[in-house]
Design an enzyme around this catalytic site. Structure first.
Site, PDB file in Angstrom:
ATOM      1  N   ASP A 299      -7.409 -20.556 -14.225  1.00 13.67           N
ATOM      2  CA  ASP A 299      -7.905 -21.589 -13.310  1.00 13.67           C
ATOM      3  C   ASP A 299      -6.872 -22.699 -13.144  1.00 13.67           C
ATOM      4  OD1 ASP A 299     -10.277 -20.160 -13.263  1.00 13.67           O
ATOM      5  OD2 ASP A 299     -11.272 -21.435 -14.739  1.00 13.67           O
TER       6      ASP A 299
ATOM      7  N   LYS B  19      -3.508  -7.642 -15.988  1.00 11.18           N
ATOM      8  CA  LYS B  19      -4.562  -6.621 -16.077  1.00 11.18           C
ATOM      9  C   LYS B  19      -5.153  -6.334 -14.694  1.00 11.18           C
ATOM     10  CE  LYS B  19      -8.934  -5.735 -18.547  1.00 11.18           C
ATOM     11  NZ  LYS B  19      -9.906  -5.776 -17.448  1.00 11.18           N
ATOM     12  N   GLU B  20      -5.396  -7.390 -13.924  1.00  6.30           N
ATOM     13  CA  GLU B  20      -5.943  -7.220 -12.578  1.00  6.30           C
ATOM     14  C   GLU B  20      -4.954  -6.512 -11.661  1.00  6.30           C
ATOM     15  OE1 GLU B  20      -8.678 -11.266 -12.883  1.00  6.30           O
ATOM     16  OE2 GLU B  20      -6.680 -11.319 -11.998  1.00  6.30           O
TER      17      GLU B  20
ATOM     18  N   ASN C  67      -3.882 -11.745 -12.629  1.00  7.47           N
ATOM     19  CA  ASN C  67      -3.216 -11.620 -13.919  1.00  7.47           C
ATOM     20  C   ASN C  67      -2.725 -10.172 -14.048  1.00  7.47           C
ATOM     21  OD1 ASN C  67      -5.414 -10.007 -14.885  1.00  7.47           O
ATOM     22  ND2 ASN C  67      -6.476 -11.840 -15.622  1.00  7.47           N
TER      23      ASN C  67
END
Length: 333
Positions: A279, A210-211, A208
């Site tokens: 997911d 942020k990651e 995502n």
């Protein structure tokens, strides 16, 4: 523009896929009740329990999404030799998910996250878990379980679902990808920051936003397609991965692949709960990859699916008929 018949054919092809999910699994437990008074022992509410429920969580939610889309789903993971582990396996067995690859451990408890809810509000969460990495012997057993599964079944893709709970060590990640590549099995990855750069030589990497920022340690403008494009280009070059897709919340998803590079905008939704959306996205993307659909279709369907599950309360798998109907509406417009 695809026809309705083409879209229906894509969804039918999902039924032909055997997919392996390897990652951190857990039991999501829920306790519902009513609060009518404060404890005389301490200034805390007393809850009278009215309902309990357990659901498979973590990487198991990816398996549930794949299963809901029609795939034959195999899960390889580690749970404890405890009551929670028994419950976890039973829950997956009830869904028809292959559980023969699950490893029982004497040294680690099954991860359980218990949420206490009253009047529609979560009051407390209690976590029971160990986040230390599995032993080298257990990591080797994990890889051997994967080898046994691909020897027995026609596996079309592998999902590595990392929740930073200790199953996916750097050695295990590297070895699993090596085995998959040797057997020409595409590998899709839903990473966390701890092992962000350990997934070299994977097929599809799906962080995502942020990651992505935390992993690259760069300033990236989420509203700028060019800024995200350069970040994904850097990621692919650094990790020798074939394609990348980053989820951008209300900005949609952005993809970087040989046959498609660009951003798919988010569709307007009544957002109820974003839990579990990642997911769902990796599950749909994996099935599209296994079914050899074009990358632009993979991104479109993943974007639609992630938005649809956000309309539901709680962590729930995507409904195949609902996604098909939405795909026909959007892609065949």
């Amino acid at each position: 523009m695809p026809t309705q018949a083409q879209i229906e054919n894509w969804f039918q092809r999902f039924n032909d896929q055997h997919i392996v999910v390897i990652g951190d699994v857990m039991v999501d437990a829920y306790i519902w009740g009513k609060v009518s008074r404060i404890s005389p022992e301490a200034p805390v509410p007393i809850i009278n329990i009215t309902k309990r429920e357990e659901r498979p969580g973590g990487a198991a939610n990816v398996a549930l999404n794949l299963n809901a889309l029609g795939a034959s789903t195999h899960i390889i993971a580690n749970v404890g030799e405890d009551i929670a582990g028994d419950s976890f396996i039973s829950l997956l067995d009830q869904q028809g998910i292959y559980t023969e690859g699950i490893i029982r451990s004497k040294n680690r408890p099954t991860t359980v996250k218990t949420r206490i809810i009253s009047q529609g509000q979560q009051m407390l969460r209690v976590d029971e878990e160990s986040t230390k990495y599995i032993s080298q012997q257990e990591a080797e057993t994990l890889v051997n379980q994967f080898k046994a599964t691909i020897a027995k079944y026609p596996i079309k893709a592998l999902v590595l679902e990392d929740y930073n709970k200790g199953l996916l060590s750097e050695w295990a990640i590297s070895k699993l990808i090596e085995v998959a590549n040797e057997n020409k099995i595409p590998v899709t990855v839903d990473p966390k920051k701890d092992n962000f750069f350990a997934y070299k030589n994977a097929t599809l990497f799906k962080p995502n936003f942020k990651e992505l920022v935390e992993g690259l340690k760069e300033e990236i403008d989420v509203s700028s397609e060019d800024s995200v494009h350069h970040a994904l280009e850097s990621l692919i070059a650094r990790m020798n991965i074939k394609s990348a897709m980053v989820t951008l919340s209300e900005h949609g998803v952005q993809c970087f692949a040989d046959d498609y590079t660009g951003r798919i905008p988010a569709h307007k939704r009544e957002i109820s709960d974003v839990s579990g959306a990642g997911d769902t996205v990796i599950a749909v993307a994996t099935l599209c990859l296994a079914a050899k659909l074009p990358s632009v279709i993979m991104c479109e369907l993943s974007n639609l699916a992630g938005g649809l599950v956000c309309e539901e309360v709680g962590v729930v798998p995507i409904k195949k008929d609902k996604l098909l109907k939405e795909a026909i509406r959007v892609l065949n417009a």
